[in-house]
Design a protein around this motif. Structure first.
Motif, short mmCIF file in Angstrom:
data_model
loop_
_atom_site.label_atom_id
_atom_site.label_comp_id
_atom_site.label_asym_id
_atom_site.label_seq_id
_atom_site.Cartn_x
_atom_site.Cartn_y
_atom_site.Cartn_z
N LEU A 73 0.65 -1.13 0.17
CA LEU A 73 0.21 -0.10 0.05
C LEU A 73 0.82 1.50 0.20
O LEU A 73 0.28 2.54 0.03
CB LEU A 73 -0.80 -0.04 1.20
N GLY A 74 2.11 1.14 -0.17
CA GLY A 74 2.86 2.30 -0.13
C GLY A 74 3.16 2.86 1.41
O GLY A 74 3.32 4.35 1.56
N ARG A 75 2.98 1.97 2.22
CA ARG A 75 3.28 2.66 3.81
C ARG A 75 4.43 1.95 4.49
O ARG A 75 4.68 1.83 5.28
CB ARG A 75 2.06 2.09 4.68
N GLY A 76 5.53 1.70 3.52
CA GLY A 76 6.78 1.29 3.87
C GLY A 76 7.17 1.92 5.14
O GLY A 76 7.97 1.53 6.10
N ALA A 77 7.39 3.34 4.91
CA ALA A 77 8.05 4.23 5.76
C ALA A 77 7.22 4.04 7.14
O ALA A 77 7.85 4.24 8.13
CB ALA A 77 7.67 5.48 5.28
N GLN A 78 5.95 3.69 7.35
CA GLN A 78 5.49 3.70 8.64
C GLN A 78 5.38 2.09 9.22
O GLN A 78 4.70 2.02 10.21
CB GLN A 78 4.11 4.21 8.72
N MET A 79 6.02 1.31 8.52
CA MET A 79 5.67 -0.15 8.79
C MET A 79 6.25 -0.44 10.17
O MET A 79 5.56 -1.12 10.71
CB MET A 79 6.56 -0.94 7.61
N HIS A 80 7.11 0.30 10.47
CA HIS A 80 7.57 -0.31 11.81
C HIS A 80 6.89 0.01 12.86
O HIS A 80 6.58 -0.67 14.08
CB HIS A 80 9.05 0.34 12.03
N HIS A 81 5.93 1.05 12.78
CA HIS A 81 4.96 1.50 13.73
C HIS A 81 3.76 0.27 13.78
O HIS A 81 3.21 0.08 14.68
CB HIS A 81 4.34 2.85 13.54
N ASP A 82 3.52 0.07 12.60
CA ASP A 82 2.45 -1.15 12.52
C ASP A 82 2.64 -2.42 12.88
O ASP A 82 1.86 -3.06 13.31
CB ASP A 82 1.89 -1.25 10.99
#
Ligand SMILES: [Zn+2]
Ligand SMILES: [Zn+2]
Lengths: 472, 101
Positions: A232-241
């Motif tokens: 989904l293009g959320r790689g940058a926030q993946m660590h939060h998830d």
């Protein structure tokens, strides 16, 4: 931290042959009942239950994040895993002296029935079941509704007990349903729901004066999230998830104490303790497995579990490691975060970034083959500028006539609701959320507090723009 | 073995939705010259109990990945999976781990 189970880092190791062992490999006494894949052992019932409890406590323990003064809000949906979470917490509070948990716990149930189109009678029945389940552990419980995000003020949590009645705010629910109905793809719908749920959890935690939230994701769920986030293009926030702690919010941390347990271990635990659960269908419960990116990732991970079980923990641990470097980023002020998911906006639209590419292809498709010429390219956001810092308030979108024309009179663009365009909201979002917002048809469908924040931030931005010529 | 093989089938974790929302089914498997295994139980379930969408429960000759099978509370992976020979009064539980929440 990254040494967790590192001994079985086999990348594509095939499933081991079933263990034809007659005795539990832990106590060598009882008959084994479950094969635990991560450690390739067959355990008997008692050893297995002790193993789950130990994993839960050690996850909390080694994080060194829990304080006796903490007030924890356990998110409880009535599902198997959230019931296991309550059961493990309760076990922790029933321990003797030094092993007992010292923090306090409250339980929150979010009614999402409106989105799923469940009849009111079913939703009330679910509420009662959830109340009974949480009551047996003696936690104080509250409930709220997903639609409360459309309510800008007021309290959202209601005490939950077996006499609680579901009070439905028809107006807010209609707004919520409208919002979801306005999103065209199932992927974006699910993503939006996830963001909304997160916001409701945080809001409720603040209202209930909780400084931590426990959610019940298993390692299997997190492996699915990793693949979904990347797609989904959320790689940058993946660590939060996907890491143990999501500290995007300044006051409330979201912790995932079940993340070292697989969905299999959790299911077996619930079977052995005969934990009841309420099955609340999700948007995609009965949907085809290729109906959304999340569903596809789920199918992929489940098939991996089946055929290459150790690969799942490889996916999971890779995601965890990716996070550790970026999670050290300094916390910016509230203006630098995505208004939907609170991830920090990195704001740099490097040349040829994927957000540029999306923007470009959107422009081309909206203009059609004849409308495209050299001038069209100037409509694209400048490459070295941040998306946030753009001086124009209408961007390249087709909605421009509703915006700047009236704005110049007061110099305060965005003071009226009709002046806030979707592209304004999009600019305040991260790449992943922009894809959701792009799927939404009108601004007015968005939750009230998102519109409010967007308006405030847009106002600030245009104020800054209008005075910037006077500043040296 | 007159009267066939009496067993209990249970569905949980959302799998019950495909079985008319009923979690527990007492069934009698018809007498048959081969022994009953889970391998031939699955098509029987599909023909006799499954109410909708077989692809959400079965995949090929086995259950869909993500659905766990327990025979008398024990992991079927320790019991030979599809080749497990069903005995009278067995309780076989199918629990889905496929839905979120
Ligand atoms: Zn043992
Ligand atoms: Zn975002």
């Amino acid at each position: 931290m990254c040494s967790r189970n590192d001994q079985d880092d086999g990348l594509m190791e095939e499933k081991p042959k079933p263990l034809w062992t007659e005795v539990c490999q832990k106590c060598s006494a009882a008959k084994p009942v479950i094969q635990i894949l991560q450690i390739k052992h067959a355990y008997c019932r008692d050893c297995f239950l002790a193993h789950v409890n130990h994993k839960f406590r050690s996850t909390l323990g080694k994080s060194k994040m829990m304080r006796p003064s903490d007030v924890v809000m356990a998110a409880f949906s009535g599902s198997v895993k959230s019931h296991v979470l309550l059961h493990l917490l309760h076990a922790g509070f029933s321990e003797k002296s030094h092993k007992r948990f010292l923090f306090k716990t409250q339980v929150l149930y979010i009614d999402e029935g409106a989105v799923l189109g469940l009849p009111l009678s079913d939703r009330s029945a679910n509420l009662r079941l959830v109340a009974e389940m949480s009551e047996q552990y003696g936690f104080s419980a509250y409930f709220t509704s997903l639609s409360c995000q459309h309510d800008n003020q007021g309290l959202v949590c209601v005490p939950l007990n077996k006499d609680s009645a579901l009070s439905v705010n028809v107006e807010f629910e209609a707004e919520l349903n409208n919002l979801i109905a306005n999103i065209s793809s199932l992927t974006a719908k699910e993503d939006m729901l996830k963001q909304l749920r997160q916001q409701v959890l945080l809001r409720a935690a603040k209202e209930l004066k909780c400084n931590k939230i426990f959610t019940a994701e298993s390692s299997t769920d997190l492996a699915i999230h990793i693949l979904t986030d990347v797609s989904l293009g959320r790689g940058a926030q993946m660590h939060h998830d996907v890491s143990f702690c999501d500290d995007r919010d300044e006051e409330v941390k979201i912790l995932r104490p079940l993340l070292e347990l697989s969905s299999k271990e959790i299911a077996f635990y619930s079977v052995y303790f005969k934990l009841s659960s309420v099955f609340i269908p999700s948007l995609c419960s009965k949907a085809q497995c290729d109906s959304s990116i999340h569903n596809l990732s789920k199918k992929f991970v489940m098939e991996l579990m089946e055929n290459f079980p150790s690969t799942v923990s490889t996916v999971f641990r890779t995601g965890e490691k990716l996070g550790s470097s970026s999670s050290t980023s300094v916390r910016g002020d509230q203006e630098d975060v995505c208004i939907l998911c609170q991830v920090r906006l990195v704001g740099t639209a490097a040349p040829c970034s994927s957000s540029q590419a999306t923007e470009f292809s959107r422009l081309i498709s909206s203009l059609g083959p004849s409308g495209f010429d050299n001038n069209s390219l100037t409509c694209l956001p400048p490459t070295d500028d941040t998306f946030l810092g753009q001086s124009s308030c209408c961007g390249p979108s087709q909605n421009s006539e509703t915006c700047c024309v009236k704005a110049d009179v007061s110099g305060k663009c965005g003071s009226g609701q009709d002046m806030l365009t979707l592209s304004d909201v999009e600019k305040l979002c991260c790449y992943g959320c922009r894809l959701i917002v792009h799927d939404v048809k009108t601004v007015s469908g968005l939750p009230a507090n998102i519109i409010e924040t967007a308006r405030i931030r847009k106002g600030l931005q245009s104020m800054r723009d209008s005075i910037k010529d006077f500043l040296l | 073995m007159a009267g066939g093989l009496k067993i209990t089938l249970e569905f949980g974790g959302g799998a019950e939705l495909l079985f008319g929302n009923s979690k527990k089914h007492e069934v009698t498997l018809p007498t048959c010259d081969k022994p009953w295994t889970i391998r031939n139980l699955l098509p029987w379930i599909k023909d006799n109990l499954l109410k909708e969408r077989p692809e959400l429960f079965l995949q090929g000759e086995t259950v869909r990945p993500g659905i766990l099978v327990l025979v008398n509370d024990a992991d079927w992976e320790l019991l030979g999976q599809l080749d497990y020979e069903i005995e009278a009064k067995d309780t076989i539980l199918f629990i889905s781990t496929l839905h979120g929440g």
